[in-house]
Design a protein around this motif. Structure first.
Motif, PDB file in Angstrom:
ATOM      1  N   ILE A   1     -81.391   3.422 -17.404  1.00 23.98           N
ATOM      2  CA  ILE A   1     -82.986   2.754 -18.001  1.00 23.98           C
ATOM      3  C   ILE A   1     -82.439   2.190 -18.555  1.00 23.98           C
ATOM      4  CG2 ILE A   1     -84.263   3.680 -19.430  1.00 23.98           C
ATOM      5  CD1 ILE A   1     -84.175   6.374 -18.926  1.00 23.98           C
ATOM      6  N   ARG A   2     -82.904   1.073 -17.950  1.00 23.79           N
ATOM      7  CA  ARG A   2     -82.713  -0.652 -19.279  1.00 23.79           C
ATOM      8  C   ARG A   2     -83.641  -1.030 -19.964  1.00 23.79           C
ATOM      9  NH1 ARG A   2     -77.653  -1.811 -18.770  1.00 23.79           N
ATOM     10  NH2 ARG A   2     -76.446  -1.107 -17.193  1.00 23.79           N
ATOM     11  N   ARG A   3     -84.867  -0.561 -19.250  1.00 25.18           N
ATOM     12  CA  ARG A   3     -86.309  -1.152 -19.178  1.00 25.18           C
ATOM     13  C   ARG A   3     -86.998  -0.583 -19.565  1.00 25.18           C
ATOM     14  NH1 ARG A   3     -88.510  -4.429 -15.064  1.00 25.18           N
ATOM     15  NH2 ARG A   3     -86.541  -6.366 -15.891  1.00 25.18           N
ATOM     16  N   VAL A   4     -88.057  -0.142 -21.016  1.00 25.90           N
ATOM     17  CA  VAL A   4     -88.119   0.150 -21.641  1.00 25.90           C
ATOM     18  C   VAL A   4     -89.908   0.135 -22.033  1.00 25.90           C
ATOM     19  CG1 VAL A   4     -89.429   2.560 -23.706  1.00 25.90           C
ATOM     20  CG2 VAL A   4     -86.741   1.607 -22.222  1.00 25.90           C
ATOM     21  N   LEU A   5     -90.691   1.018 -21.649  1.00 21.72           N
ATOM     22  CA  LEU A   5     -91.858   0.599 -22.181  1.00 21.72           C
ATOM     23  C   LEU A   5     -92.759   1.232 -23.649  1.00 21.72           C
ATOM     24  CD1 LEU A   5     -95.117  -1.095 -22.205  1.00 21.72           C
ATOM     25  CD2 LEU A   5     -95.720   0.463 -20.566  1.00 21.72           C
ATOM     26  N   VAL A   6     -92.753   0.793 -24.033  1.00 23.32           N
ATOM     27  CA  VAL A   6     -93.715   1.312 -25.546  1.00 23.32           C
ATOM     28  C   VAL A   6     -94.879   1.676 -25.355  1.00 23.32           C
ATOM     29  CG1 VAL A   6     -93.434   2.636 -28.308  1.00 23.32           C
ATOM     30  CG2 VAL A   6     -91.489   1.712 -26.330  1.00 23.32           C
ATOM     31  N   VAL A   7     -96.207   3.333 -25.378  1.00 22.18           N
ATOM     32  CA  VAL A   7     -97.723   2.335 -25.391  1.00 22.18           C
ATOM     33  C   VAL A   7     -98.143   3.301 -26.425  1.00 22.18           C
ATOM     34  CG1 VAL A   7     -99.137   3.250 -24.264  1.00 22.18           C
ATOM     35  CG2 VAL A   7     -97.343   2.241 -23.505  1.00 22.18           C
ATOM     36  N   ASP A   8     -98.279   2.555 -27.727  1.00 18.96           N
ATOM     37  CA  ASP A   8     -99.145   3.284 -28.626  1.00 18.96           C
ATOM     38  C   ASP A   8    -100.018   2.397 -29.317  1.00 18.96           C
ATOM     39  OD1 ASP A   8     -99.416   4.963 -31.278  1.00 18.96           O
ATOM     40  OD2 ASP A   8     -98.001   6.467 -30.917  1.00 18.96           O
ATOM     41  N   ASP A   9    -101.203   3.183 -29.950  1.00 18.36           N
ATOM     42  CA  ASP A   9    -102.354   2.193 -30.498  1.00 18.36           C
ATOM     43  C   ASP A   9    -102.359   1.694 -31.736  1.00 18.36           C
ATOM     44  OD1 ASP A   9    -102.543   5.122 -31.098  1.00 18.36           O
ATOM     45  OD2 ASP A   9    -105.032   4.071 -31.118  1.00 18.36           O
ATOM     46  N   SER A  10    -100.967   2.231 -32.651  1.00 24.08           N
ATOM     47  CA  SER A  10     -99.893   2.320 -33.712  1.00 24.08           C
ATOM     48  C   SER A  10     -99.348   0.973 -33.331  1.00 24.08           C
ATOM     49  CB  SER A  10     -99.904   3.576 -34.756  1.00 24.08           C
ATOM     50  OG  SER A  10     -98.980   3.133 -35.682  1.00 24.08           O
ATOM     51  N   GLN A  11     -99.262   0.054 -34.708  1.00 23.63           N
ATOM     52  CA  GLN A  11     -98.742  -1.226 -34.410  1.00 23.63           C
ATOM     53  C   GLN A  11     -98.002  -0.724 -35.077  1.00 23.63           C
ATOM     54  OE1 GLN A  11     -98.489  -3.967 -33.156  1.00 23.63           O
ATOM     55  NE2 GLN A  11    -100.738  -4.445 -32.789  1.00 23.63           N
ATOM     56  N   LEU A  12     -97.416  -0.002 -35.742  1.00 24.26           N
ATOM     57  CA  LEU A  12     -96.796   0.434 -37.021  1.00 24.26           C
ATOM     58  C   LEU A  12     -95.474   1.555 -36.168  1.00 24.26           C
ATOM     59  CD1 LEU A  12     -94.633   0.665 -39.404  1.00 24.26           C
ATOM     60  CD2 LEU A  12     -96.291   2.089 -40.434  1.00 24.26           C
ATOM     61  N   GLN A  13     -96.062   2.269 -35.772  1.00 23.43           N
ATOM     62  CA  GLN A  13     -95.384   3.228 -34.425  1.00 23.43           C
ATOM     63  C   GLN A  13     -95.083   2.244 -33.186  1.00 23.43           C
ATOM     64  OE1 GLN A  13     -94.903   6.147 -35.360  1.00 23.43           O
ATOM     65  NE2 GLN A  13     -94.332   7.074 -33.684  1.00 23.43           N
ATOM     66  N   LEU A  14     -95.567   1.581 -32.793  1.00 20.16           N
ATOM     67  CA  LEU A  14     -94.474   0.376 -31.844  1.00 20.16           C
ATOM     68  C   LEU A  14     -93.276  -0.219 -32.963  1.00 20.16           C
ATOM     69  CD1 LEU A  14     -97.705  -1.361 -30.489  1.00 20.16           C
ATOM     70  CD2 LEU A  14     -96.120   0.437 -29.127  1.00 20.16           C
ATOM     71  N   LYS A  15     -93.994  -0.826 -34.103  1.00 19.89           N
ATOM     72  CA  LYS A  15     -92.097  -1.268 -34.251  1.00 19.89           C
ATOM     73  C   LYS A  15     -91.268  -0.587 -34.518  1.00 19.89           C
ATOM     74  CE  LYS A  15     -91.680  -4.628 -38.020  1.00 19.89           C
ATOM     75  NZ  LYS A  15     -92.602  -5.414 -39.570  1.00 19.89           N
ATOM     76  N   ILE A  16     -91.443   0.207 -35.081  1.00 22.26           N
ATOM     77  CA  ILE A  16     -90.462   1.322 -35.437  1.00 22.26           C
ATOM     78  C   ILE A  16     -89.809   1.899 -34.180  1.00 22.26           C
ATOM     79  CG2 ILE A  16     -90.610   3.447 -36.631  1.00 22.26           C
ATOM     80  CD1 ILE A  16     -92.146   3.342 -38.621  1.00 22.26           C
ATOM     81  N   VAL A  17     -90.367   1.770 -33.377  1.00 21.38           N
ATOM     82  CA  VAL A  17     -89.317   3.055 -31.937  1.00 21.38           C
ATOM     83  C   VAL A  17     -89.027   1.268 -31.062  1.00 21.38           C
ATOM     84  CG1 VAL A  17     -90.111   3.839 -29.815  1.00 21.38           C
ATOM     85  CG2 VAL A  17     -91.306   4.367 -31.519  1.00 21.38           C
ATOM     86  N   GLY A  18     -90.435   0.447 -31.158  1.00 15.18           N
ATOM     87  CA  GLY A  18     -88.783  -0.789 -30.141  1.00 15.18           C
ATOM     88  C   GLY A  18     -87.814  -0.986 -31.520  1.00 15.18           C
ATOM     89  N   LEU A  19     -88.257  -1.273 -32.735  1.00 17.79           N
ATOM     90  CA  LEU A  19     -86.414  -1.377 -33.288  1.00 17.79           C
ATOM     91  C   LEU A  19     -85.342  -0.485 -32.563  1.00 17.79           C
ATOM     92  CD1 LEU A  19     -87.647  -2.772 -36.709  1.00 17.79           C
ATOM     93  CD2 LEU A  19     -87.113  -3.709 -34.764  1.00 17.79           C
ATOM     94  N   VAL A  20     -85.524   0.769 -32.799  1.00 20.19           N
ATOM     95  CA  VAL A  20     -84.757   1.398 -32.591  1.00 20.19           C
ATOM     96  C   VAL A  20     -83.717   1.280 -31.068  1.00 20.19           C
ATOM     97  CG1 VAL A  20     -84.416   4.393 -32.320  1.00 20.19           C
ATOM     98  CG2 VAL A  20     -85.829   3.199 -34.501  1.00 20.19           C
TER      99      VAL A  20
END
Length: 421
Positions: free
Chosen positions: A16-35
């Motif tokens: 797994i190299r590339r991950v797509l995070v899908v969420d209508d919450s910008q905050l949730q996208l930012k938190i999970v994306g940073l991790v």
């Protein structure tokens, strides 16, 4: 997520190299994306299902981490459409949800989800679920590589099999040429030959050769085993009993004035055994029934070397079995053979045959045997003659066999119809 969890999380590498995070919450996208970025992943984000599908089509991710509850296209529908995309590699799909009922989980699995995470997301649990997905993808991709290698190997095997099959078909043509005449009329008698290998090539051989106007040599041979090795032995033996080159025929003796005389059948069998036993590298042996026939007087001389006894059908319908065994040819070096003398009268028929007839398995599980062969011979003789009689016998045999489409052994026979023309 807690700061200490974020800092302690190791960098992940693997399938797994590339991950797509899908969420209508910008905050949730930012938190999970940073991790995920901290762990070493290439992170893509989308705020809706349609946007996520566009990204999946243009830049296929290895893993999709999608919220279930989103306006418009929810995570369940996104998962279904994601699975419908034309992809070279399998994509792992994790649904983020607050749902925990078994029915909801089953619904997600039916849509194509691989795993689930409950919200709020725990950092350690997220890492564990991604590790599980990585193991699955690694195995799937390793299997794909092995399947590609297997496909290449299978294609190579198909080509090899095709070449072998072509060679065997050519070998069958060559072996069939060893019996150039299937029917011949000599004096007032007729000879018919039948040869049906159980494979492309076989170890049976039938043949005849003429000497003078009314002298005939008729033989039936069965080499041990099946396949190419046996076929090669039959080709060699065919040369020893050549109808084209009498000087090479062991059954004929050179006489003064470039003439030839027929040897006694017992002497022919002895010489053939001597020749075959002396051939280096030849481990196969053969059985033989050979008749030296005088078609003028009807006097017959037979040698039987481990072969099935000859079947004599008299014109009045009586059956006689001629021969009492003997050692096969090529089994031991020094052997002497006995021969049998008998007389044929007008309308009599003599059949030399291989055990492919008598040992054929019938539908009831028993073998045809000598009595069954005698019955077939009588029935076919009552309806035809010559090559038609032989093919009718073969047809009757196969129609009664347990497996009518596949012979268990080579089937061959040589028929002499005395004084019938």
């Amino acid at each position: 997520m807690h700061a200490e969890e974020f800092i302690k999380s190791p960098v992940l590498t693997g399938s797994i190299r590339r991950v797509l995070v899908v969420d209508d919450s910008q905050l949730q996208l930012k938190i999970v994306g940073l991790v995920l970025a901290r762990w070493g992943f290439e992170v893509l984000t989308a705020t809706s299902g349609p946007e996520a599908l566009r990204i999946c089509a243009e830049t296929p991710p290895d893993l999709v981490l999608s919220d279930w509850m989103m306006p418009g296209m929810d995570g369940l529908e996104l998962c279904r459409r994601f699975r419908a995309l034309d992809r070279e590699k399998y994509g792992y799909f994790i649904l983020l949800t607050s749902k925990s009922e078994k029915g909801d989980v089953a619904q997600g699995l039916d849509a194509g989800a691989d795993d689930f995470l409950t919200k709020p997301v725990n950092n350690h649990e997220l890492r564990a679920r991604i590790n599980a997905g990585e193991r699955l993808l690694a195995m799937q991709r390793e299997l794909s590589v092995k399947n590609r290698h297997l496909s290449v190997a299978l294609e190579e095997l198909r080509e090899i099999h095709k070449a072998i099959d072509n060679d065997l078909r050519q070998a069958r043509t060559i072996q069939q040429s060893l019996v150039p005449e299937r029917v011949a009329e000599i004096a007032s008698s007729r000879v018919s030959l039948l040869l049906h290998p159980c494979g492309h090539v076989g170890g049976d051989l039938v043949g005849m050769f003429r000497h003078g106007g009314d002298r005939l040599g008729l033989y039936s041979i069965d080499v041990s085993g099946h396949g190419i090795t046996s076929a090669m032995v039959t080709a060699r033996v065919a040369g020893y009993l050549s109808s084209t080159f009498p000087e090479q025929n062991l059954a004929l003796q050179t006489m003064p004035g470039n003439r030839f005389a027929m040897r006694e059948p017992a002497e022919t069998a002895r010489l053939l055994n001597q020749r075959l036993a002396a051939d280096p590298g030849v481990e196969e042996y053969l059985t033989l029934a050979y008749v030296a026939a005088d078609l003028h007087s009807g006097n017959m001389r037979l040698v039987q070397a481990g072969h099935s006894p000859a079947l004599l059908l008299r014109a009045d319908g009586r059956i006689e079995w001629i021969g009492d065994g003997g050692l096969p040819i090529g089994l031991v070096e020094e052997v002497s053979y006995e021969q049998h003398e008998f007389r044929m009268a007008s309308g009599d028929m003599l059949l030399l045959y291989s055990d492919g007839f008598t040992e054929a398995v019938m539908k009831d599980g028993t073998m045809l045997g000598e009595d069954g062969l005698a019955r077939l011979f009588r029935e076919s003789a009552a309806t035809g003659s010559g090559p038609d009689l032989m093919e009718d016998m073969f047809w009757r045999l196969t129609s009664e066999m347990e497996n009518s489409e596949k012979l268990g052994d080579d089937v061959s026979a040589a028929l002499l119809e005395f004084d019938v023309l």
